[in-house]
Design an enzyme around this catalytic site. Structure first.
Site, PDB file in Angstrom:
ATOM      1  N   PHE A  64       5.830  -7.408 -44.255  1.00 32.09           N
ATOM      2  CA  PHE A  64       6.473  -6.244 -45.014  1.00 32.09           C
ATOM      3  C   PHE A  64       7.564  -6.602 -45.148  1.00 32.09           C
ATOM      4  O   PHE A  64       8.649  -6.177 -45.283  1.00 32.09           O
ATOM      5  CB  PHE A  64       6.200  -4.547 -44.817  1.00 32.09           C
ATOM      6  CG  PHE A  64       6.399  -4.954 -43.185  1.00 32.09           C
ATOM      7  CD1 PHE A  64       7.774  -4.697 -42.419  1.00 32.09           C
ATOM      8  CD2 PHE A  64       4.808  -5.021 -42.358  1.00 32.09           C
ATOM      9  CE1 PHE A  64       7.979  -4.744 -40.884  1.00 32.09           C
ATOM     10  CE2 PHE A  64       5.665  -5.373 -40.894  1.00 32.09           C
ATOM     11  CZ  PHE A  64       6.568  -4.701 -40.751  1.00 32.09           C
ATOM     12  N   THR A 108       5.768   6.275 -37.133  1.00 37.67           N
ATOM     13  CA  THR A 108       6.827   5.138 -38.000  1.00 37.67           C
ATOM     14  C   THR A 108       5.458   5.235 -39.577  1.00 37.67           C
ATOM     15  O   THR A 108       6.851   5.775 -40.652  1.00 37.67           O
ATOM     16  CB  THR A 108       6.002   3.447 -37.821  1.00 37.67           C
ATOM     17  OG1 THR A 108       6.538   3.350 -36.320  1.00 37.67           O
ATOM     18  CG2 THR A 108       6.871   2.565 -38.583  1.00 37.67           C
ATOM     19  N   ARG A 122       9.467  12.022 -40.355  1.00 32.68           N
ATOM     20  CA  ARG A 122       9.191  11.397 -41.071  1.00 32.68           C
ATOM     21  C   ARG A 122       8.243  11.587 -41.674  1.00 32.68           C
ATOM     22  O   ARG A 122       7.528  11.009 -42.515  1.00 32.68           O
ATOM     23  CB  ARG A 122       8.962  10.145 -39.979  1.00 32.68           C
ATOM     24  CG  ARG A 122      10.230   9.349 -40.135  1.00 32.68           C
ATOM     25  CD  ARG A 122      10.158   7.657 -38.920  1.00 32.68           C
ATOM     26  NE  ARG A 122      10.621   7.172 -38.622  1.00 32.68           N
ATOM     27  CZ  ARG A 122      10.756   5.788 -38.002  1.00 32.68           C
ATOM     28  NH1 ARG A 122       9.313   5.556 -37.052  1.00 32.68           N
ATOM     29  NH2 ARG A 122      11.507   5.162 -38.219  1.00 32.68           N
ATOM     30  N   HIS A 147      15.536   5.378 -39.192  1.00 33.26           N
ATOM     31  CA  HIS A 147      15.823   4.710 -37.905  1.00 33.26           C
ATOM     32  C   HIS A 147      16.429   5.386 -36.666  1.00 33.26           C
ATOM     33  O   HIS A 147      16.964   5.098 -37.144  1.00 33.26           O
ATOM     34  CB  HIS A 147      16.211   2.665 -38.162  1.00 33.26           C
ATOM     35  CG  HIS A 147      15.981   2.532 -37.447  1.00 33.26           C
ATOM     36  ND1 HIS A 147      15.188   1.051 -36.606  1.00 33.26           N
ATOM     37  CD2 HIS A 147      17.398   1.775 -35.873  1.00 33.26           C
ATOM     38  CE1 HIS A 147      15.661   0.602 -35.519  1.00 33.26           C
ATOM     39  NE2 HIS A 147      16.833   1.323 -34.957  1.00 33.26           N
TER      40      HIS A 147
END
Ligand code: CDP
Ligand code: MG
Length: 245
Positions: A64, A108, A122, A147
């Site tokens: 990725f 994440t 998220r 982040h």
């Protein structure tokens, strides 16, 4: 100056959050009212490839990674609008800053975030399939809006990557600094110069306040010794918003 150890953490409001107009929401989730943490530093940054690659250096080589670099540079969310490619970089400080902000961000993977921690930032993200040249699925990219540093040592590395000491009020600099006495440090094509070269940029001039760890890297390089970190990790912050690349 008698300074207590202050815990700080880096937050990046990523291009998908800006594109989806979630900035205000994200900032209110992270506000002092909710977290007890204070702003120490803030900037709007056009993310160069050099900065993106240094920030995500630990992911180099992963499937990725190329897509992640394009994502943080804003190339994916603003392919035709370079003037809108930017992120918001923030440093928060206070007790347990790293863990508190990670908790509000959540897992994440946005799918996992929705499942396990509904309401976290998220949980509002998306997962995008990644394909190879033949169109086969090779993995996923997680567009997760934000982040946040994952540990204290990561926070230190990342804060020093994005911010120079002068970006903080003097009492909010939590890492060692030095004042550059007499040298000029110039940068061009990933090389360090002590005198001006045509096309080079002066990163540091006499009188500038510099992270001590950056100085150590520059001094090692001047002496031809192995340095503790790449030159790009020192230079990138000085080139933020210098040019689009
Ligand atoms: O951001 P965090 O520290 O939670 O996760 P990471 O494992 O350090 O990955 C950094 C970033 O890469 C993530 O926030 C995602 O945007 C992206 N990523 C991805 O696109 N696909 C993965 N399989 C893992 C991470
Ligand atoms: Mg990480």
């Amino acid at each position: 100056m008698n300074r207590e150890k202050i815990e700080q953490t880096l937050v990046l409001v990523k291009p998908d959050a800006l594109k989806n107009s979630l900035t205000g929401y994200v900032l209110s989730q992270l506000s002092e009212f909710h977290t007890g943490l204070r702003f120490a530093g803030a900037k709007i940054a056009c993310v160069s490839r050099m900065l993106a690659e240094e920030h995500y250096a630990e992911h180099r080589g992963k499937v990725f990674y190329p897509s992640l670099i394009e994502y943080i540079m804003g190339l994916l969310h603003y392919p035709d609008a370079p003037e809108r490619r930017r992120i918001i970089a923030l440093v928060y400080q206070g007790p347990d800053a790293v863990q508190k902000i990670r908790d509000i961000c959540g897992p994440t993977n946005p799918h996992v975030a929705r499942e396990k921690r509904p309401g976290c930032i998220r949980a509002l993200g998306t997962v995008v399939p990644l394909k190879d040249a033949a169109g086969n699925d090779v993995g996923e990219r997680m567009d997760n809006l934000i982040h946040a540093s994952a540990a204290d040592d990561e926070a230190e590395r990342e804060i020093k990557l994005w911010f120079r000491p002068g970006d903080f009020p003097p009492f909010m600099r939590s890492y060692l600094t030095e004042i550059n006495k007499e040298e000029h440090y110039y940068f061009k094509d990933n090389n360090l110069y002590m005198t001006h070269e045509p096309g080079s940029v002066c990163l540091i001039a006499p009188g500038d306040v510099v992270w001590k760890s950056d100085f150590d890297v520059l001094r090692s390089m001047q002496q031809g010794l192995p340095a503790a970190a790449p030159l790009a990790s020192v230079a990138a912050k000085y080139l933020i918003n210098y040019t689009a690349e």
